[in-house]
Write a protein that holds these residues in place. Structure first.
Motif, PDB file in Angstrom:
ATOM      1  N   GLN A 103       0.736  -0.916   0.050  1.00  0.00           N
ATOM      2  CA  GLN A 103       0.002   0.025  -0.028  1.00  0.00           C
ATOM      3  C   GLN A 103       0.969   1.349   0.147  1.00  0.00           C
ATOM      4  N   PHE A 104       1.999   1.189   0.665  1.00  0.00           N
ATOM      5  CA  PHE A 104       2.839   2.254   0.833  1.00  0.00           C
ATOM      6  C   PHE A 104       3.565   2.663  -0.753  1.00  0.00           C
ATOM      7  N   GLY A 105       3.840   1.673  -1.340  1.00  0.00           N
ATOM      8  CA  GLY A 105       4.403   1.975  -2.868  1.00  0.00           C
ATOM      9  C   GLY A 105       3.436   2.630  -3.591  1.00  0.00           C
ATOM     10  N   GLU A 106       1.925   1.797  -3.501  1.00  0.00           N
ATOM     11  CA  GLU A 106       1.147   2.286  -4.324  1.00  0.00           C
ATOM     12  C   GLU A 106       0.863   3.664  -4.211  1.00  0.00           C
ATOM     13  N   GLN A 107       0.543   4.138  -2.815  1.00  0.00           N
ATOM     14  CA  GLN A 107       0.095   5.503  -2.542  1.00  0.00           C
ATOM     15  C   GLN A 107       1.269   6.438  -2.742  1.00  0.00           C
ATOM     16  N   ARG A 108       2.402   6.058  -2.796  1.00  0.00           N
ATOM     17  CA  ARG A 108       3.400   7.147  -2.761  1.00  0.00           C
ATOM     18  C   ARG A 108       3.915   6.837  -4.229  1.00  0.00           C
ATOM     19  N   ILE A 117       6.090   4.853  -5.530  1.00  0.00           N
ATOM     20  CA  ILE A 117       7.647   4.486  -5.639  1.00  0.00           C
ATOM     21  C   ILE A 117       7.925   3.006  -5.591  1.00  0.00           C
ATOM     22  N   THR A 118       8.713   2.478  -5.863  1.00  0.00           N
ATOM     23  CA  THR A 118       9.211   1.038  -5.971  1.00  0.00           C
ATOM     24  C   THR A 118       9.440   0.502  -4.543  1.00  0.00           C
ATOM     25  N   ALA A 119       8.396  -0.457  -4.093  1.00  0.00           N
ATOM     26  CA  ALA A 119       8.645  -0.847  -2.535  1.00  0.00           C
ATOM     27  C   ALA A 119       8.504  -2.556  -2.722  1.00  0.00           C
ATOM     28  N   ARG A 120       9.549  -3.006  -2.189  1.00  0.00           N
ATOM     29  CA  ARG A 120       9.969  -4.511  -2.341  1.00  0.00           C
ATOM     30  C   ARG A 120       9.813  -5.167  -1.016  1.00  0.00           C
ATOM     31  N   CYS A 121       9.256  -6.142  -0.860  1.00  0.00           N
ATOM     32  CA  CYS A 121       9.166  -7.010   0.473  1.00  0.00           C
ATOM     33  C   CYS A 121       9.527  -8.311   0.483  1.00  0.00           C
ATOM     34  N   SER A 122      10.659  -8.500   1.152  1.00  0.00           N
ATOM     35  CA  SER A 122      10.880 -10.068   1.377  1.00  0.00           C
ATOM     36  C   SER A 122      10.628 -10.577   2.787  1.00  0.00           C
ATOM     37  N   LEU A 123       9.932 -11.564   2.704  1.00  0.00           N
ATOM     38  CA  LEU A 123       9.370 -12.183   3.960  1.00  0.00           C
ATOM     39  C   LEU A 123       9.479 -13.602   4.162  1.00  0.00           C
ATOM     40  N   PRO A 124       9.536 -14.278   5.182  1.00  0.00           N
ATOM     41  CA  PRO A 124       9.677 -15.833   5.102  1.00  0.00           C
ATOM     42  C   PRO A 124       8.332 -16.487   4.423  1.00  0.00           C
ATOM     43  N   GLU A 125       8.627 -17.637   3.786  1.00  0.00           N
ATOM     44  CA  GLU A 125       7.449 -18.229   3.099  1.00  0.00           C
ATOM     45  C   GLU A 125       6.282 -18.515   4.496  1.00  0.00           C
ATOM     46  N   GLU A 126       6.700 -19.007   5.409  1.00  0.00           N
ATOM     47  CA  GLU A 126       5.842 -19.356   6.514  1.00  0.00           C
ATOM     48  C   GLU A 126       5.417 -17.985   7.398  1.00  0.00           C
ATOM     49  N   GLU A 127       4.621 -18.105   8.367  1.00  0.00           N
ATOM     50  CA  GLU A 127       4.082 -17.239   9.159  1.00  0.00           C
ATOM     51  C   GLU A 127       5.188 -17.006  10.165  1.00  0.00           C
ATOM     52  N   GLN A 132      12.848  11.320   0.507  1.00  0.00           N
ATOM     53  CA  GLN A 132      12.924  11.734  -0.885  1.00  0.00           C
ATOM     54  C   GLN A 132      13.306  10.466  -1.740  1.00  0.00           C
ATOM     55  N   ALA A 133      12.849   9.197  -1.181  1.00  0.00           N
ATOM     56  CA  ALA A 133      13.415   7.907  -1.925  1.00  0.00           C
ATOM     57  C   ALA A 133      12.529   7.618  -3.173  1.00  0.00           C
ATOM     58  N   SER A 134      13.116   6.734  -4.047  1.00  0.00           N
ATOM     59  CA  SER A 134      12.363   6.298  -5.081  1.00  0.00           C
ATOM     60  C   SER A 134      12.296   4.679  -4.971  1.00  0.00           C
ATOM     61  N   GLU A 135      13.014   4.240  -4.162  1.00  0.00           N
ATOM     62  CA  GLU A 135      12.869   2.665  -3.810  1.00  0.00           C
ATOM     63  C   GLU A 135      13.093   2.224  -2.630  1.00  0.00           C
ATOM     64  N   ILE A 136      12.187   1.436  -1.977  1.00  0.00           N
ATOM     65  CA  ILE A 136      12.671   0.844  -0.609  1.00  0.00           C
ATOM     66  C   ILE A 136      12.583  -0.542  -0.625  1.00  0.00           C
ATOM     67  N   ASP A 137      13.139  -1.271   0.319  1.00  0.00           N
ATOM     68  CA  ASP A 137      13.393  -2.576   0.706  1.00  0.00           C
ATOM     69  C   ASP A 137      13.023  -2.951   2.045  1.00  0.00           C
ATOM     70  N   VAL A 138      12.010  -3.667   2.157  1.00  0.00           N
ATOM     71  CA  VAL A 138      11.700  -4.252   3.670  1.00  0.00           C
ATOM     72  C   VAL A 138      12.026  -5.760   3.672  1.00  0.00           C
ATOM     73  N   LEU A 151      14.131  -7.175  11.390  1.00  0.00           N
ATOM     74  CA  LEU A 151      13.451  -6.291  10.268  1.00  0.00           C
ATOM     75  C   LEU A 151      14.359  -5.480  10.134  1.00  0.00           C
ATOM     76  N   THR A 152      14.614  -5.187   8.585  1.00  0.00           N
ATOM     77  CA  THR A 152      15.437  -4.312   7.826  1.00  0.00           C
ATOM     78  C   THR A 152      14.708  -3.431   6.837  1.00  0.00           C
ATOM     79  N   VAL A 153      14.847  -2.264   6.930  1.00  0.00           N
ATOM     80  CA  VAL A 153      14.255  -1.419   5.926  1.00  0.00           C
ATOM     81  C   VAL A 153      15.133  -0.461   5.457  1.00  0.00           C
ATOM     82  N   LYS A 154      15.322  -0.547   4.076  1.00  0.00           N
ATOM     83  CA  LYS A 154      16.365   0.363   3.142  1.00  0.00           C
ATOM     84  C   LYS A 154      15.823   1.409   2.341  1.00  0.00           C
ATOM     85  N   ASP A 155      16.352   2.293   2.417  1.00  0.00           N
ATOM     86  CA  ASP A 155      15.787   3.349   1.292  1.00  0.00           C
ATOM     87  C   ASP A 155      17.153   3.859   0.393  1.00  0.00           C
TER      88      ASP A 155
END
Length: 242
Positions: A117-122, A124-134, A161-167, A178-182
């Motif tokens: 939602q953050f990427g769509e609203q702003r 910008i390119t928002a990538r998210c890498s999460l474990p496959e399981e809960e 003023q970022a154009s890309e983020i990685d979570v 948790l790692t958040v990069k911009d």
């Protein structure tokens, strides 16, 4: 004139105990705050939300029975539009108070949808890498993860003023990270060890992490931008958790 007696300086042990007491008190305040926000959100959903839904249904039935008078139809249409705006405002207030997806769908889905939602609203390119399981972590850890990500994204939107983020979320037997990069403008200067990180929102997130025995740090990216890292150790399997 009486002169107040000079106070003896605190010993390192006393300072450590006071710091631990303050951390425990702040953790308790955060827990109470979370519970109150959750309760208010559910009240908005169960009481106000139900009433608004009923009003919407009643208005729809009334509109079907109205005479073919254009003025009445226009007024009813305006009322329907206004009621729809109130329903949406109520939904947004509920979400800001408490993200129910955390409980009903799990931490993984809540984090993923927040980044999307953050990427769509702003825009910008928002990538998210999460474990496959809960994620295998207590509810208290999930709350801190979600609040920290919300605050990190809020800071990125306001300052980076970022154009890309990685979570990135890594989950193992001992800890959750948790790692958040911009790729934004970066830090104005280096952050020394023990120095308060960011504004009050991130400082609160750091204290919440510390209450769970974890850490939150900010560092400059390899080329530009900022990297936020939060590490939460997992309690022993036989320990009681909230």
């Amino acid at each position: 004139m009486s002169v107040p007696a000079s106070q003896e300086p605190h010993t390192p042990q006393q300072d450590a105990l006071r710091s631990a007491d303050l951390s425990e008190l702040l953790g308790h305040v955060h827990t109470c705050w979370d519970n109150e926000r959750r309760s208010l959100s559910r009240q908005l959903h169960d009481s106000l939300g139900s009433s608004l839904t009923a009003l919407t249904m009643h208005l729809g039935l009334l509109m079907q029975k109205l005479p073919p008078d254009q003025a009445l139809q226009d007024r009813a249409g305006h009322m329907k539009k206004l009621l729809g705006q109130i329903v949406e405002t109520n939904r947004q207030m509920q979400l800001k108070l408490w993200n129910d997806k955390l409980e009903f769908l799990g931490v993984r889905v809540a984090l993923d949808e927040l980044v999307t939602q953050f990427g769509e609203q702003r825009g910008i390119t928002a990538r998210c890498s999460l474990p496959e399981e809960e994620l295998d972590c207590p509810r208290s850890h999930g709350i801190v993860l979600l609040h920290t990500l919300e605050e990190a994204l809020r800071n990125i939107a306001q300052h980076a003023q970022a154009s890309e983020i990685d979570v990135i979320v890594d989950d193992n037997e001992d800890e959750t990270m948790l790692t958040v990069k911009d790729n934004g403008v970066g830090l104005s200067g280096p952050v020394a060890a023990g120095q308060p990180v960011g504004k009050f929102g991130l400082r609160m997130a750091r204290e919440r992490a510390a209450y769970l025995g974890g850490t939150l740090t900010l560092s400059a990216g390899a080329e530009r931008g900022v990297t936020l890292t939060m590490i939460l150790p997992k309690p022993p399997k036989d320990a009681s958790v909230v």
